[in-house]
Design a protein around this motif. Sequence first.
Motif, PDB file in Angstrom:
ATOM      1  N   UNK A  60      34.038  26.472  45.999  1.00 65.01           N
ATOM      2  CA  UNK A  60      33.079  27.574  45.948  1.00 65.01           C
ATOM      3  C   UNK A  60      33.774  28.922  46.052  1.00 65.01           C
ATOM      4  N   UNK A  61      34.853  28.979  46.821  1.00 68.62           N
ATOM      5  CA  UNK A  61      35.627  30.227  46.880  1.00 68.62           C
ATOM      6  C   UNK A  61      36.171  30.576  45.498  1.00 68.62           C
ATOM      7  N   UNK A  62      36.718  29.564  44.815  1.00 65.85           N
ATOM      8  CA  UNK A  62      37.284  29.812  43.496  1.00 65.85           C
ATOM      9  C   UNK A  62      36.206  30.220  42.506  1.00 65.85           C
ATOM     10  N   UNK A  63      35.067  29.544  42.550  1.00 67.49           N
ATOM     11  CA  UNK A  63      33.962  29.909  41.639  1.00 67.49           C
ATOM     12  C   UNK A  63      33.521  31.349  41.871  1.00 67.49           C
ATOM     13  N   UNK A  64      33.685  31.825  43.092  1.00 68.96           N
ATOM     14  CA  UNK A  64      33.344  33.216  43.408  1.00 68.96           C
ATOM     15  C   UNK A  64      34.526  34.149  43.191  1.00 68.96           C
ATOM     16  N   UNK A  65      35.587  33.622  42.582  1.00 70.47           N
ATOM     17  CA  UNK A  65      36.802  34.387  42.273  1.00 70.47           C
ATOM     18  C   UNK A  65      37.373  35.078  43.515  1.00 70.47           C
ATOM     19  N   UNK A  66      37.302  34.357  44.635  1.00 67.57           N
ATOM     20  CA  UNK A  66      37.978  34.769  45.879  1.00 67.57           C
ATOM     21  C   UNK A  66      37.540  36.145  46.370  1.00 67.57           C
ATOM     22  N   UNK A  67      36.303  36.509  46.112  1.00 67.00           N
ATOM     23  CA  UNK A  67      35.858  37.862  46.445  1.00 67.00           C
ATOM     24  C   UNK A  67      35.960  38.167  47.936  1.00 67.00           C
ATOM     25  N   UNK A  68      35.671  37.191  48.787  1.00 68.79           N
ATOM     26  CA  UNK A  68      35.743  37.456  50.233  1.00 68.79           C
ATOM     27  C   UNK A  68      37.175  37.740  50.671  1.00 68.79           C
ATOM     28  N   UNK A  69      38.142  37.020  50.105  1.00 65.57           N
ATOM     29  CA  UNK A  69      39.551  37.317  50.392  1.00 65.57           C
ATOM     30  C   UNK A  69      39.912  38.706  49.899  1.00 65.57           C
ATOM     31  N   UNK A  70      39.476  39.034  48.700  1.00 63.30           N
ATOM     32  CA  UNK A  70      39.799  40.335  48.135  1.00 63.30           C
ATOM     33  C   UNK A  70      39.235  41.458  49.000  1.00 63.30           C
ATOM     34  N   UNK A  71      38.039  41.240  49.544  1.00 58.41           N
ATOM     35  CA  UNK A  71      37.446  42.237  50.437  1.00 58.41           C
ATOM     36  C   UNK A  71      38.244  42.356  51.731  1.00 58.41           C
ATOM     37  N   UNK A  72      38.716  41.222  52.270  1.00 58.53           N
ATOM     38  CA  UNK A  72      39.543  41.256  53.479  1.00 58.53           C
ATOM     39  C   UNK A  72      40.802  42.080  53.255  1.00 58.53           C
ATOM     40  N   UNK A  73      41.453  41.828  52.140  1.00 61.73           N
ATOM     41  CA  UNK A  73      42.697  42.548  51.851  1.00 61.73           C
ATOM     42  C   UNK A  73      42.426  44.036  51.685  1.00 61.73           C
ATOM     43  N   UNK A  74      41.329  44.351  51.021  1.00 66.96           N
ATOM     44  CA  UNK A  74      41.003  45.758  50.756  1.00 66.96           C
ATOM     45  C   UNK A  74      40.828  46.550  52.050  1.00 66.96           C
ATOM     46  N   UNK A  75      40.367  45.859  53.100  1.00 65.35           N
ATOM     47  CA  UNK A  75      40.122  46.533  54.376  1.00 65.35           C
ATOM     48  C   UNK A  75      41.342  46.531  55.298  1.00 65.35           C
ATOM     49  N   UNK A  76      42.414  45.871  54.893  1.00 66.79           N
ATOM     50  CA  UNK A  76      43.591  45.704  55.742  1.00 66.79           C
ATOM     51  C   UNK A  76      44.546  46.874  55.536  1.00 66.79           C
ATOM     52  N   UNK A  77      44.804  47.654  56.605  1.00 64.38           N
ATOM     53  CA  UNK A  77      45.615  48.860  56.433  1.00 64.38           C
ATOM     54  C   UNK A  77      47.110  48.569  56.306  1.00 64.38           C
ATOM     55  N   UNK A  78      47.492  47.286  56.331  1.00 65.53           N
ATOM     56  CA  UNK A  78      48.888  46.938  56.076  1.00 65.53           C
ATOM     57  C   UNK A  78      49.193  46.875  54.580  1.00 65.53           C
ATOM     58  N   UNK A  79      48.153  47.046  53.775  1.00 69.12           N
ATOM     59  CA  UNK A  79      48.311  47.019  52.320  1.00 69.12           C
ATOM     60  C   UNK A  79      47.581  48.214  51.710  1.00 69.12           C
ATOM     61  N   UNK A  80      48.164  48.741  50.652  1.00 75.68           N
ATOM     62  CA  UNK A  80      47.488  49.822  49.929  1.00 75.68           C
ATOM     63  C   UNK A  80      47.755  49.691  48.434  1.00 75.68           C
ATOM     64  N   UNK A  81      47.333  50.696  47.678  1.00 70.98           N
ATOM     65  CA  UNK A  81      47.420  50.674  46.212  1.00 70.98           C
ATOM     66  C   UNK A  81      46.831  49.376  45.664  1.00 70.98           C
ATOM     67  N   UNK A  82      45.727  48.959  46.219  1.00 66.99           N
ATOM     68  CA  UNK A  82      45.158  47.659  45.864  1.00 66.99           C
ATOM     69  C   UNK A  82      44.412  47.748  44.530  1.00 66.99           C
TER      70      UNK A  82
END
Length: 312
Positions: free
Chosen positions: A198-220
Amino acid sequence: MSAFSEKTFDAELYSKFRPTYPDNFYDKILKFHSQTNGNADSLLDIGCGPGEASLPLIGKFKNFIATDLSLTMISKARNNYKHATDEVIQQKAKNPELNITIPESIRIEKSSSEDLKAVIPKDGVVDLVIAAECVHWFQWENWIDEMARVLKPSGTLAFFSYCDPIFPDNPQVNKIYDDFTYENPKFIARYWQQPGRNRLRNLDRDLNDLLYKDDRFDDIKIRYYDPTSDEAKISDTSDKMIIRKTYSLGAFCQYVDTWSASHEWNAVYGKEGTTAGREIFKLIAQATNWNAETELTVDWRTVYVFAKRTSK
């Protein structure tokens, strides 16, 4: 994930019939990577499978590390990396002026994605991490922590996935696919490992949102592509990852047998002389009068995510 780790899983079939990533997508990865850092010392391929996603990058980095939980996949990857390295060496010997790098080292190790300390004990040493068609299996918070640990400041994280073949010219076949894959209890629907599918069918959107909010990463950079959407029909898709393949119907049905759910279904029903691929072949052939040699075009829904490790 467990299906791919079983000794009975056919890594050769997986390597032969799975779709591959387009050449211009690797140009996108390298262009993004070169914007900052851009070093070509080390590449890490997580969940490498038979190595399909990182083989095109042989000749671009000095040192490769590839990890997977499946010894079956690792064995296939070792052969594939050796063959690709031999080709790079031959190319360089024929033309020393070519801008290619002969790898100094290639390591393929069994490891989880969330704890790489046995493989990469030092922090901040990897220039580029790729993870292809595998992040839906991971423990996401722990995985992001580990990516923040191993990447150099301004190093690149790139992960990408595809899901559900779409038959753009054959809505009838799309209905057969949906019924066979997700709706009809006779077939493989209950054999998908969850929550991964189900994660894959949703194209990993919840993971992508987690990364987007993580200040250890930028230029996302996150790009979704759905070939059935109106946007795909009218907009410029040059910044998307387009995976399109022409199969014979027979070859497509062999691709079906590379799915983890098909592997599990086959373990139960294969004694009856059939496979999931053969079953979907019968359904499609009966509905369309196609045969094993009939060619069909397949598109996939896709996503890719690029991000830079900050210096924090």
